[in-house]
Design an enzyme around this catalytic site. Structure first.
Site, PDB file in Angstrom:
ATOM      1  N   ARG A 255     -24.463   7.809 -42.504  1.00 52.05           N
ATOM      2  CA  ARG A 255     -25.827   8.126 -42.919  1.00 52.05           C
ATOM      3  C   ARG A 255     -25.934   8.097 -44.435  1.00 52.05           C
ATOM      4  O   ARG A 255     -25.083   8.644 -45.128  1.00 52.05           O
ATOM      5  CB  ARG A 255     -26.210   9.524 -42.397  1.00 52.05           C
ATOM      6  CG  ARG A 255     -26.161   9.545 -40.880  1.00 52.05           C
ATOM      7  CD  ARG A 255     -26.630  10.846 -40.302  1.00 52.05           C
ATOM      8  NE  ARG A 255     -26.536  10.758 -38.842  1.00 52.05           N
ATOM      9  CZ  ARG A 255     -26.888  11.716 -37.997  1.00 52.05           C
ATOM     10  NH1 ARG A 255     -27.376  12.841 -38.466  1.00 52.05           N
ATOM     11  NH2 ARG A 255     -26.773  11.541 -36.699  1.00 52.05           N
ATOM     12  N   ARG A 270     -22.509  18.104 -45.324  1.00 54.22           N
ATOM     13  CA  ARG A 270     -23.367  16.910 -45.275  1.00 54.22           C
ATOM     14  C   ARG A 270     -22.640  15.769 -45.962  1.00 54.22           C
ATOM     15  O   ARG A 270     -22.507  15.738 -47.174  1.00 54.22           O
ATOM     16  CB  ARG A 270     -24.690  17.199 -45.994  1.00 54.22           C
ATOM     17  CG  ARG A 270     -25.740  16.088 -45.868  1.00 54.22           C
ATOM     18  CD  ARG A 270     -26.998  16.434 -46.650  1.00 54.22           C
ATOM     19  NE  ARG A 270     -27.653  17.653 -46.148  1.00 54.22           N
ATOM     20  CZ  ARG A 270     -28.448  17.668 -45.083  1.00 54.22           C
ATOM     21  NH1 ARG A 270     -28.714  16.567 -44.440  1.00 54.22           N
ATOM     22  NH2 ARG A 270     -28.982  18.805 -44.678  1.00 54.22           N
ATOM     23  N   GLU A 342     -28.277  23.926 -38.625  1.00 54.86           N
ATOM     24  CA  GLU A 342     -28.240  23.057 -37.456  1.00 54.86           C
ATOM     25  C   GLU A 342     -26.843  22.470 -37.230  1.00 54.86           C
ATOM     26  O   GLU A 342     -26.233  21.930 -38.145  1.00 54.86           O
ATOM     27  CB  GLU A 342     -29.233  21.905 -37.632  1.00 54.86           C
ATOM     28  CG  GLU A 342     -29.154  20.917 -36.487  1.00 54.86           C
ATOM     29  CD  GLU A 342     -30.104  19.736 -36.657  1.00 54.86           C
ATOM     30  OE1 GLU A 342     -30.981  19.780 -37.541  1.00 54.86           O
ATOM     31  OE2 GLU A 342     -29.945  18.770 -35.884  1.00 54.86           O
ATOM     32  N   SER A 345     -28.225  19.174 -31.476  1.00 58.02           N
ATOM     33  CA  SER A 345     -29.616  19.125 -31.049  1.00 58.02           C
ATOM     34  C   SER A 345     -29.712  18.205 -29.842  1.00 58.02           C
ATOM     35  O   SER A 345     -28.804  17.425 -29.576  1.00 58.02           O
ATOM     36  CB  SER A 345     -30.513  18.611 -32.173  1.00 58.02           C
ATOM     37  OG  SER A 345     -30.414  17.218 -32.271  1.00 58.02           O
ATOM     38  N   ARG A 382     -19.037  18.843 -39.025  1.00 55.96           N
ATOM     39  CA  ARG A 382     -19.835  20.041 -39.237  1.00 55.96           C
ATOM     40  C   ARG A 382     -19.336  21.184 -38.360  1.00 55.96           C
ATOM     41  O   ARG A 382     -19.415  22.350 -38.746  1.00 55.96           O
ATOM     42  CB  ARG A 382     -21.311  19.744 -38.978  1.00 55.96           C
ATOM     43  CG  ARG A 382     -22.226  20.763 -39.611  1.00 55.96           C
ATOM     44  CD  ARG A 382     -23.681  20.377 -39.549  1.00 55.96           C
ATOM     45  NE  ARG A 382     -24.099  19.473 -40.619  1.00 55.96           N
ATOM     46  CZ  ARG A 382     -25.373  19.211 -40.887  1.00 55.96           C
ATOM     47  NH1 ARG A 382     -26.335  19.772 -40.163  1.00 55.96           N
ATOM     48  NH2 ARG A 382     -25.693  18.378 -41.859  1.00 55.96           N
TER      49      ARG A 382
END
Length: 420
Positions: A255, A270, A342, A345, A382
């Site tokens: 990403r 991140r 987060e 999800s 993460r």
RNA sequence: GGAGAGGUGGCCGAGUCUGGUUGAAGGCGCUUCCCUGCUAAGGAAGUAACGGGGUAAACCCUCGUUCGAGGGUUCGAAUCCCUCCCUCUCCGCCA
């Protein structure tokens, strides 16, 4: 892709799109373009019908009649071509807008943006910070090497080293075996895909800026194995008995993290590249909401077994990605920051992505588009962040959650002994 | 990377040289019916998808599109031409 017929017939469908932040005037514009497009389609088809008939006659006609008939058909062709050009422009205008319209938010989603989530469930407490935050602890244990990564690859990259690597593979093994027990087929996906795959999976054009591109080869690095998993049934007509098709994808994810400059620069929270086990389901349209709950419960089961206190929120309409009609985030308590962040999800895309991919299921009353859903089983990097804060002991050792022990081989990881 | 062969409906597979009544033979599968103690075998019929319009609605009618994808030639393309994608065989290279 949204359902244009529903768009013009169903007010709720429209308002679900507006709640995602699309201006109502755009929908109006799309609808009026679509209407004139259909009118043109009718004209084109009538002309073509005449032209087809005229051509067919030529084949059956006696040789001496042909010349005259060919002239007639040729004239019809000219008329048709003019009208076709008009129609082509009209469809293009419709498509240009339609492809950018997000899947409507489900009516149960709260309205508003990032702040307007609804808390669904809270599990475990908000514990106090450990002696070291995840970044410090990663250094301390010799698990994360970011300086050399910064020199070699730039910011937001990291080497994972030592036991962290063993932990990574234990997490992957643990997660995959859990998914297998729920009927998921493990898949190692390619991480490079064509542009059309990005479009069909629902990521382009909206999220194009978040994706690495290999211009030389017209390929894109995927930010999640979801993209390639979706493609596993692109264009397929499935049998109802096959559903749900549950896939557990493992891949590295890439990403660009554009627009996050200065955010989460500590540790590996991140980064541009991480590994992830992803759940994906091709589902009977009638049971996709149940399937979403199943995905959520699997995610929570994993969090519980990793002993991570968390809460589940329902994401507000305005904060949903383009393809999702509803999304749950599982947010784990990050003690060093004193807030929930987060980790996983899951969302239901309904038929949004299936429409682009033409993935259908044979039904009693005709075929219909399947529903697709996806959810994070384990975002490894993460997850390590949270594990490092929740399972670091006062003496610096790392207590391995019981669920991971069979896959790791030990129950405690001791800090490295300092070399003199 | 070099040379060749090929991509046709749920599947297999004709048709492509010689363009026309071919949405596409035949087979398999599937559905319904018949026959038969049961099953198997046999007989009959049906069986593509998608889109637009009609209709109160439709499994009904009608039109259109689709033979890997996209262009082109032609009154007319599965069939001829171009580009791209993919598969297979041989050679080269390679974890």
């Amino acid at each position: 892709m949204i359902d244009l017929r529903k768009l013009r017939e169903n007010k709720d469908y429209q308002s679900g799109i507006v709640r995602k932040g699309v201006d109502a005037s755009i929908i109006e514009e799309l609808l009026s373009l679509e209407e004139s497009c259909r009118a043109l389609q009718l004209e084109v088809e009538q002309l073509r019908s005449e032209q087809n008939a005229a051509s067919k006659e030529i084949g059956m006609a006696a040789p001496e009649e042909r010349k005259e008939k060919i002239e007639l058909a040729a004239q019809l062709k000219i008329d048709l071509q003019e009208k076709e050009e008009e129609y082509r422009e009209a469809t293009e205008a419709v498509d240009t807008i339609a492809i950018t319209i997000p899947n409507p938010a489900d009516s149960r989603c709260p309205s508003g943006g990032e702040e307007n989530y609804k808390v669904i469930e809270v599990v475990g407490g908000q514990i106090l910070p450990p002696p070291m935050n995840h970044s410090e602890y990663g250094d301390f244990m010799g698990w994360v090497e970011k300086e050399k990564a910064a020199e070699n690859m730039g910011s937001r990259f990291a080497y994972l080293t030592g036991e962290a690597v063993l932990l990574e593979f234990a997490l992957v093994q643990y997660t995959l075996s859990k998914l297998v027990s729920y009927g998921f087929t493990p898949v190692v996906t390619p991480v490079l895909v064509r542009e059309q795959m990005m479009v069909d999976a629902g990521f382009f054009p909206t999220d194009r800026h978040q994706v690495y591109e290999l211009a030389e080869d017209d390929l894109f690095l995927t930010g999640t194995s979801e993209v390639a998993l979706a493609g596993l049934h692109r264009g397929d007509l499935l049998d109802m008995t096959q559903l749900p098709v549950r896939l557990g994808g493992f891949s590295s994810c890439f990403r660009r993290e554009a627009g996050t400059y200065g955010k989460d620069t500590n540790g590996i929270f991140r980064v541009h590249q991480f590994d992830k086990v992803e759940m994906f389901s091709f589902c009977d349209p009638l049971t996709s909401w149940e399937e979403l709950e199943t995905l959520r419960s699997i995610e929570q089961e994993i969090l519980n077994e990793l002993e991570l206190p968390h809460r589940v929120i329902m994401v507000a309409a305005g904060d949903l990605g383009a393809p999702a009609a509803m999304k749950y985030d599982c947010e784990v308590w990050l003690p060093s920051e004193g807030q929930y962040r987060e980790l996983t999800s899951c969302s239901n895309y309904l038929d949004y992505s299936a429409r682009r991919m033409k993935t259908r299921v044979r039904g009693e009353e005709g075929n219909q588009l399947v529903h697709t859903l996806n959810g994070t089983a384990c975002a490894v990097g993460r997850t390590l962040v949270f594990l490092m804060e929740h399972h670091q002991q006062n003496d610096g050792s790392f207590k391995v959650p019981e669920a991971l022990q069979p896959f790791l081989g030990y129950d405690v990881i001791l800090p490295p002994t300092k070399e003199i």
